[in-house]
Design an enzyme around this catalytic site. Structure first.
Site, PDB file in Angstrom:
ATOM      1  N   SER A 258       0.831  -1.202   0.000  1.00 15.68           N
ATOM      2  CA  SER A 258       0.000   0.000   0.000  1.00 15.68           C
ATOM      3  C   SER A 258       0.866   1.252   0.000  1.00 15.68           C
ATOM      4  CB  SER A 258      -0.902   0.001   1.210  1.00 15.68           C
ATOM      5  OG  SER A 258      -0.339   0.780   2.244  1.00 15.68           O
ATOM      6  N   LYS A 259       0.302   2.306  -0.515  1.00 13.90           N
ATOM      7  CA  LYS A 259       1.051   3.544  -0.619  1.00 13.90           C
ATOM      8  C   LYS A 259       0.716   4.491   0.529  1.00 13.90           C
ATOM      9  CE  LYS A 259       3.039   4.318  -5.023  1.00 13.90           C
ATOM     10  NZ  LYS A 259       3.048   3.002  -5.610  1.00 13.90           N
ATOM     11  N   ARG A 260      -0.216   4.079   1.378  1.00 12.78           N
ATOM     12  CA  ARG A 260      -0.575   4.989   2.467  1.00 12.78           C
ATOM     13  C   ARG A 260       0.646   5.248   3.331  1.00 12.78           C
ATOM     14  NH1 ARG A 260      -5.231   2.290   5.420  1.00 12.78           N
ATOM     15  NH2 ARG A 260      -3.918   0.598   4.778  1.00 12.78           N
ATOM     16  N   GLN A 261       0.899   6.526   3.552  1.00 11.12           N
ATOM     17  CA  GLN A 261       2.133   6.921   4.208  1.00 11.12           C
ATOM     18  C   GLN A 261       2.358   6.215   5.546  1.00 11.12           C
ATOM     19  OE1 GLN A 261       3.054  11.012   4.125  1.00 11.12           O
ATOM     20  NE2 GLN A 261       4.471  10.921   5.828  1.00 11.12           N
TER      21      GLN A 261
END
Ligand code: GLU
Ligand code: ZN
Length: 488
Positions: A258-261
């Site tokens: 996932s790219k969620r920080q």
């Protein structure tokens, strides 16, 4: 051969765990071969720039212990550079790219393109409708020299495109082996943009060459760019470097990470109380394991064992449970001075306690910590006794009277004990065990009420540890409070 590797992040914010792995593998490979490791800032995409990102990146690399021989550094708060091949920030190298692009135009490997955005969009639409490959149609390749000069002199907006030759392109990947693709699938890549900045493709090839990079190790997402780069290397007559593309990092369900920080930013993991050493160890094993049956490696062991050809081809699962486990292992095994230094920002309200006591708290609590951040909650009860009901003091096989009896005896015991005993945990344990043994009591009858009296919690560290950390004075107060609760 003098090995040289590089880590060239785009300064778009935080350091992704995948980028940490890339940086680490480049570092390990360079160290293993006695080579050089450089960091370069790739900031040619002006729309994606984030203020302060370079500084934060430099700090994060430092925190996790990845050092480099050349590249941007911070001197105080000011950006500076070390090494002799700079500047290491692409936006400071514009004349170099321009000169290289022009050279390609002169030798007929690249050409000016004056097409408007609208024309390119229209072309794209038509190709899509006709279900054709979307590709520049070489409209401007036909322009004659006079027209080009005239339009350039008139200051018309333009780009420079690479003219992809016919045929096919083959390259060797150290991890994936030989890869061949037909050049007809490659678009005439823009090398210089209308704003005077190079594209990634031009800048990366020119810089890797000029900076003497011998091995390009990076994420799999870049592999589709390699044919363009190989064509550029050939056009410039630069010697070809080695390529190695690292496997994707996946979620446990095998989807792309996932790219969620919050889930992927190294800074966030550090903030959450993961140890740099644990993160590096964990990330190093995403796609590589020197022996296969061991999980804990020091950085020196990783350098020693690192072997590009042993990196997996298939995706590596980012397993948070394993990271948690590993972090706990590091918390319990790392040098206590270093642990204390790392834990300093994590004491929360208890940070006002004296260092000596905080060291004891850490020594006791580390047995149960997954992250250092959990200290914040756990340390609170050393600072102030939490509110709790009298019933918590009663062990499941005993009653309030029994609890009162033992707490009263223990109070006397603590009051009559030499203060120096409280400096040594084992002496406290000895004294209390003697009380239990001499009278033939059961551990639970004595230790349960004592533990709850000292911690105010039914789940906590053991009573000997608690008494050792709290000291005689605070211990006496807390036991007295407990007796009051039981007898009032
Ligand atoms: N600047 C690229 C990035 O953001 C570097 C890709 C490469 O390693 O060539 O990851
Ligand atoms: Zn054109």
């Amino acid at each position: 051969m003098n090995v040289k590797t590089r880590f060239p992040p785009s300064p778009t914010g935080f350091l992704h765990v995948g980028s940490l792995r890339t940086a680490l593998y480049n570092y390990l490979f360079a160290k293993k071969h006695g080579g050089t490791f450089i960091v370069r800032v790739e900031d040619t995409d002006r729309e994606r720039l984030v203020e302060g990102a370079v500084e934060s990146l430099i700090r994060t690399l430092k925190t996790v212990g990845i050092s480099y021989d050349e590249g941007p550094i911070l001197v105080g708060d000011k950006l500076s550079e070390k090494g002799g091949n700079g500047p290491y920030t692409q936006s400071q190298r514009l004349p170099i790219y321009k000169e290289h692009a022009q050279k390609l135009v002169e030798q007929g490997s690249a050409y000016y393109c004056f097409c408007s955005k609208e024309r390119l969009e229209e072309l794209r639409n038509q190709q899509q409708i006709a279900k054709l490959q979307t590709k520049y149609d070489r409209h401007c390749l036909k322009l004659d020299a006079q027209e080009i000069s005239r339009r350039l002199a008139a200051g018309e907006s333009h780009v420079i495109r690479l003219q992809i030759p016919d045929g096919e392109t083959t390259f060797q990947d150290e991890i994936r082996g030989s890869i061949t693709i037909s050049n007809s699938e490659i678009d005439d890549q823009v090398l210089m943009k209308a704003d005077g900045f190079p594209t990634y493709h031009l800048a990366v090839v020119v810089d890797d060459h000029l900076m003497g990079v011998t091995h390009i190790i990076r994420g799999e997402e870049w592999i589709s760019s390699v044919p363009k780069h190989v064509i550029l290397y050939k056009a410039f007559r630069f010697p070809m470097p080695s390529f190695a593309h690292l496997p994707l990092i996946l979620n446990p369900d095998k989807s792309k990470l996932s790219k969620r920080q919050g889930d992927v930013a190294v800074e966030d993991y550090l903030e959450k109380g993961y140890l740099p050493e644990a993160l590096v160890n964990f990330v190093a094993l995403l796609g590589f394991n020197p022996t296969g049956d061991r999980e804990i490696y020091t950085i020196d062991e990783l350098i020693e064992a690192f072997d590009l050809t042993k990196v997996n081809k298939s995706g590596a699962v980012f397993d948070r449970t394993k990271l948690d486990w590993m972090n706990g292992q590091y918390i319990r095994s790392i040098d206590s001075k270093r642990l204390f230094e790392l834990a300093q920002p994590c004491f929360g309200d208890a940070s006002t306690l004296p260092d000596e006591q905080k060291k004891k708290i850490l020594g006791v609590e580390k047995e149960r910590l997954v992250t250092l951040k959990e200290l914040e909650e756990r340390a609170k009860m050393y600072l102030a006794l939490p509110e709790y009901p009298a019933t918590d003091l009663v062990w499941k096989k005993a009653d309030a009277q029994d609890a009162t009896l033992h707490l009263t005896n223990l109070l006397k015991l603590v009051e009559s004990t030499e203060p120096a005993v409280f400096d040594r945990r084992e002496l406290i344990e000895e004294a209390i065990k003697k009380y239990i043994g001499d009278n033939g009591y059961q551990n639970g009858n004595v230790l349960w009420p004592l533990r709850v009296a000292l911690s105010g919690q039914t789940q906590s560290s053991g009573p000997f540890d608690l008494l050792w950390v709290l000291g005689a004075h605070e211990g006496i107060q807390r036991i007295t409070i407990a007796i009051d609760k039981l007898t009032s």
